[in-house]
Design an enzyme around this catalytic site. Structure first.
Site, PDB file in Angstrom:
ATOM      1  N   HIS A   1      79.184  -2.749  57.105  1.00  0.00           N
ATOM      2  CA  HIS A   1      80.301  -1.988  57.888  1.00  0.00           C
ATOM      3  C   HIS A   1      81.648  -2.708  57.419  1.00  0.00           C
ATOM      4  O   HIS A   1      82.677  -2.065  57.984  1.00  0.00           O
ATOM      5  CB  HIS A   1      79.879  -2.308  59.206  1.00  0.00           C
ATOM      6  CG  HIS A   1      80.322  -3.845  60.058  1.00  0.00           C
ATOM      7  ND1 HIS A   1      80.458  -3.874  61.306  1.00  0.00           N
ATOM      8  CD2 HIS A   1      80.303  -4.790  59.365  1.00  0.00           C
ATOM      9  CE1 HIS A   1      80.636  -5.078  61.494  1.00  0.00           C
ATOM     10  NE2 HIS A   1      80.720  -5.476  60.290  1.00  0.00           N
TER      11      HIS A   1
ATOM     12  N   ASP B   1      77.310 -16.559  49.833  1.00  0.00           N
ATOM     13  CA  ASP B   1      78.670 -16.205  50.437  1.00  0.00           C
ATOM     14  C   ASP B   1      79.648 -16.597  49.497  1.00  0.00           C
ATOM     15  O   ASP B   1      79.312 -17.399  48.668  1.00  0.00           O
ATOM     16  CB  ASP B   1      78.595 -16.601  52.062  1.00  0.00           C
ATOM     17  CG  ASP B   1      79.717 -15.651  52.832  1.00  0.00           C
ATOM     18  OD1 ASP B   1      80.764 -15.646  52.522  1.00  0.00           O
ATOM     19  OD2 ASP B   1      79.139 -14.955  53.886  1.00  0.00           O
TER      20      ASP B   1
ATOM     21  N   ASP C   1      80.005 -13.845  44.410  1.00  0.00           N
ATOM     22  CA  ASP C   1      80.549 -12.718  44.829  1.00  0.00           C
ATOM     23  C   ASP C   1      79.529 -11.596  44.816  1.00  0.00           C
ATOM     24  O   ASP C   1      79.022 -11.484  43.608  1.00  0.00           O
ATOM     25  CB  ASP C   1      81.941 -12.490  43.682  1.00  0.00           C
ATOM     26  CG  ASP C   1      82.235 -11.062  44.258  1.00  0.00           C
ATOM     27  OD1 ASP C   1      81.891 -10.289  44.854  1.00  0.00           O
ATOM     28  OD2 ASP C   1      83.107 -10.734  43.117  1.00  0.00           O
ATOM     29  N   PHE C   2      79.300 -11.232  45.935  1.00  0.00           N
ATOM     30  CA  PHE C   2      78.052 -10.069  45.745  1.00  0.00           C
ATOM     31  C   PHE C   2      78.317  -8.908  45.182  1.00  0.00           C
ATOM     32  O   PHE C   2      77.442  -8.170  44.903  1.00  0.00           O
ATOM     33  CB  PHE C   2      77.361  -9.972  47.326  1.00  0.00           C
ATOM     34  CG  PHE C   2      78.576  -9.609  48.488  1.00  0.00           C
ATOM     35  CD1 PHE C   2      79.390  -8.648  48.335  1.00  0.00           C
ATOM     36  CD2 PHE C   2      78.061 -10.331  49.681  1.00  0.00           C
ATOM     37  CE1 PHE C   2      80.094  -8.357  49.550  1.00  0.00           C
ATOM     38  CE2 PHE C   2      78.903  -9.716  50.746  1.00  0.00           C
ATOM     39  CZ  PHE C   2      80.098  -8.735  50.536  1.00  0.00           C
TER      40      PHE C   2
HETATM   41  C1  LIG Z   1      81.114  -9.733  58.922  1.00  0.00           C
HETATM   42  S1  LIG Z   1      80.590 -11.211  58.048  1.00  0.00           S
HETATM   43  C2  LIG Z   1      78.975 -11.471  58.435  1.00  0.00           C
HETATM   44  C3  LIG Z   1      78.526 -12.778  58.160  1.00  0.00           C
HETATM   45  C4  LIG Z   1      76.880 -12.949  58.490  1.00  0.00           C
HETATM   46  N1  LIG Z   1      75.893 -12.077  57.813  1.00  0.00           N
HETATM   47  C5  LIG Z   1      76.642 -12.705  60.256  1.00  0.00           C
HETATM   48  O1  LIG Z   1      76.218 -11.481  60.447  1.00  0.00           O
HETATM   49  O2  LIG Z   1      76.822 -13.625  60.971  1.00  0.00           O
HETATM   50  C6  LIG Z   1      80.669 -10.815  56.572  1.00  0.00           C
HETATM   51  C7  LIG Z   1      80.308 -12.007  55.414  1.00  0.00           C
HETATM   52  O3  LIG Z   1      80.520 -11.334  54.082  1.00  0.00           O
HETATM   53  C8  LIG Z   1      81.040 -12.242  53.340  1.00  0.00           C
HETATM   54  N2  LIG Z   1      81.982 -11.843  52.004  1.00  0.00           N
HETATM   55  C9  LIG Z   1      83.062 -10.967  52.071  1.00  0.00           C
HETATM   56  N3  LIG Z   1      83.153 -10.788  50.629  1.00  0.00           N
HETATM   57  C10 LIG Z   1      82.233 -11.352  49.947  1.00  0.00           C
HETATM   58  C11 LIG Z   1      81.888 -11.273  48.535  1.00  0.00           C
HETATM   59  N4  LIG Z   1      82.497 -10.563  47.622  1.00  0.00           N
HETATM   60  N5  LIG Z   1      80.785 -11.981  48.284  1.00  0.00           N
HETATM   61  C12 LIG Z   1      80.047 -12.802  48.886  1.00  0.00           C
HETATM   62  N6  LIG Z   1      80.166 -12.671  50.206  1.00  0.00           N
HETATM   63  C13 LIG Z   1      81.369 -12.079  50.932  1.00  0.00           C
HETATM   64  C14 LIG Z   1      82.223 -12.798  54.103  1.00  0.00           C
HETATM   65  O4  LIG Z   1      82.734 -14.147  53.721  1.00  0.00           O
HETATM   66  C15 LIG Z   1      81.549 -12.968  55.586  1.00  0.00           C
HETATM   67  O5  LIG Z   1      80.760 -14.351  55.821  1.00  0.00           O
END
Ligand SMILES: C[S@@+](CC[C@H](N)C(=O)[O-])C[C@H]1O[C@@H](n2cnc3c(N)ncnc32)[C@H](O)[C@@H]1O
Length: 338
Positions: free
Chosen positions: A247, A201, A228-229
């Site tokens: 989503h 993350d 950064d994914f």
């Molecule tokens: C809606 S949350 C879901 C968290 C976890 N999977 C859960 O269901 O409890 C989305 C996650 O994606 C991460 N995220 C957003 N953009 C990202 C990126 N470019 N690279 C890595 N993580 C990212 C956010 O920081 C967040 O923790």
């Protein structure tokens, strides 16, 4: 024949829905729930513990009884119901942090929903915030921690169903992509003792995830990777987990992320996608909660909820194969392979 009064009556309750959120949020924010979680209390005791106005606290408690959160325990005395107990911090299935998120952040943001429907733009885009919703969180650690804690509540609530449907015992090394503070990975490792894994993350999640790993005593089996994914995913994992990640994004971003999953996945590996599928448009089944979740994606991160067919299309367009689809309680699982 009805002159519509029955419908108008029902509509009045829908229109006042925000009052329910505000009453629950107030009970959590002011400490009323925690006070009652310690045991039955008189109104005066609750008001003293919470530093609130006693007659107004009584009125809040009466509303909480009407909502099924509290019940009377004698004259001027209250206790939490089993449902109300789930708002307490130490409850097994606590939604305390979710209540704070709804009341503190979402309610305020949703006041601007009309602007997003008018323009098709998120709250962050409408104020010109750089980096979108997650960029905003990077600059606002307090909001980020409310969000992360709320996600942890929600994920813990649904983890058992996801683990039962996802067959993680057959996994080796799991990468929880966008895994936040690591709630799901930790629950999976707990349930499946031969597995290990990493949470990937943004940097802002690192401290909370490391604390959660240490609190679970999982330092030898779990780690946190800051990345950064969209820039790529590390190799060496046989299971890539994406819960409530796709989503958040439009189809173009999902295509990049799924292509990264495909590149990182070993031949016999699988991508496990956990989302809530929207029913097809022509189906008679309705899920207000998923449809409202879709508006939440419009207003918040700029993604969308999708039907099963739309997720299958995204996955196959990224060169992956849809191997299985399972319902998993409130969620749906899509298992994809190379
Ligand atoms: C809606 S949350 C879901 C968290 C976890 N999977 C859960 O269901 O409890 C989305 C996650 O994606 C991460 N995220 C957003 N953009 C990202 C990126 N470019 N690279 C890595 N993580 C990212 C956010 O920081 C967040 O923790």
């Amino acid at each position: 024949m009805s002159d519509g009064i029955v419908f108008a009556d029902r509509l009045l309750d829908l229109l006042g829905g925000h009052r329910v959120t505000a009453a629950l949020y107030t009970a959590v924010e002011l400490g009323v729930v925690e006070s009652l979680a310690a045991g039955e209390r008189t109104v005066t005791e609750v008001a003293n513990e919470c530093s609130t106005h006693a007659p107004s606290t009584d009125r809040l408690l009466i509303a909480l009884v009407a909502l099924g959160i509290c019940q009377s325990a004698g004259p001027n005395r209250y206790r939490l119901t089993d449902m109300g107990a789930c708002l307490a911090n130490d409850a097994n299935h606590s939604l305390r942090n979710w209540a704070l998120f709804e009341g503190k952040m979402l309610s305020r943001s949703w006041m601007g929903l009309a602007d997003s429907v008018r323009s098709g733009r998120t709250a962050a885009e409408l104020v010109g915030a750089e980096g979108g919703r997650y960029g905003q969180m990077h600059r606002d650690p307090e909001a980020a921690s409310v969000f992360d804690a709320a996600m942890a509540n929600m994920t813990r609530l649904v983890a058992r169903d996801l683990i039962a449907a996802g067959d993680f015992n057959s996994a080796g090394r799991i990468l929880d992509v966008g895994g936040g503070a690591g709630t799901l990975l930790i629950e999976i490792l707990r349930a499946c003792p031969t597995t290990s894994g990493s949470i990937l993350d943004l940097e802002r999640c690192e401290a909370a995830a490391r604390r959660a790993i240490a609190a679970a005593g999982m330092q030898s089996r779990a780690s946190f990777l800051t990345a950064d994914f969209f820039a790529g995913l590390p190799a060496g994992f046989d299971t890539l987990l994406l819960k409530n990640v796709l989503h958040n994004w439009d189809d173009e971003h999902c295509a990049v992320l799924l292509a990264n999953c495909r590149s990182a996945l070993i031949d016999a590996g699988r991508v496990v996608i956990a989302e809530r599928f929207l029913p097809p448009r022509d189906s008679s089944s309705r899920s207000a909660s998923t449809a409202l979740g879709d508006l939440n994606m419009l207003r918040g991160p700029g993604g969308r909820e999708r039907t099963e067919a739309a997720y299958c299309e995204l996955v196959t367009s990224a060169g992956l194969h849809v191997a299985h689809l399972f319902p998993a309680g409130r969620y749906d699982l899509l298992i994809a392979t190379r």
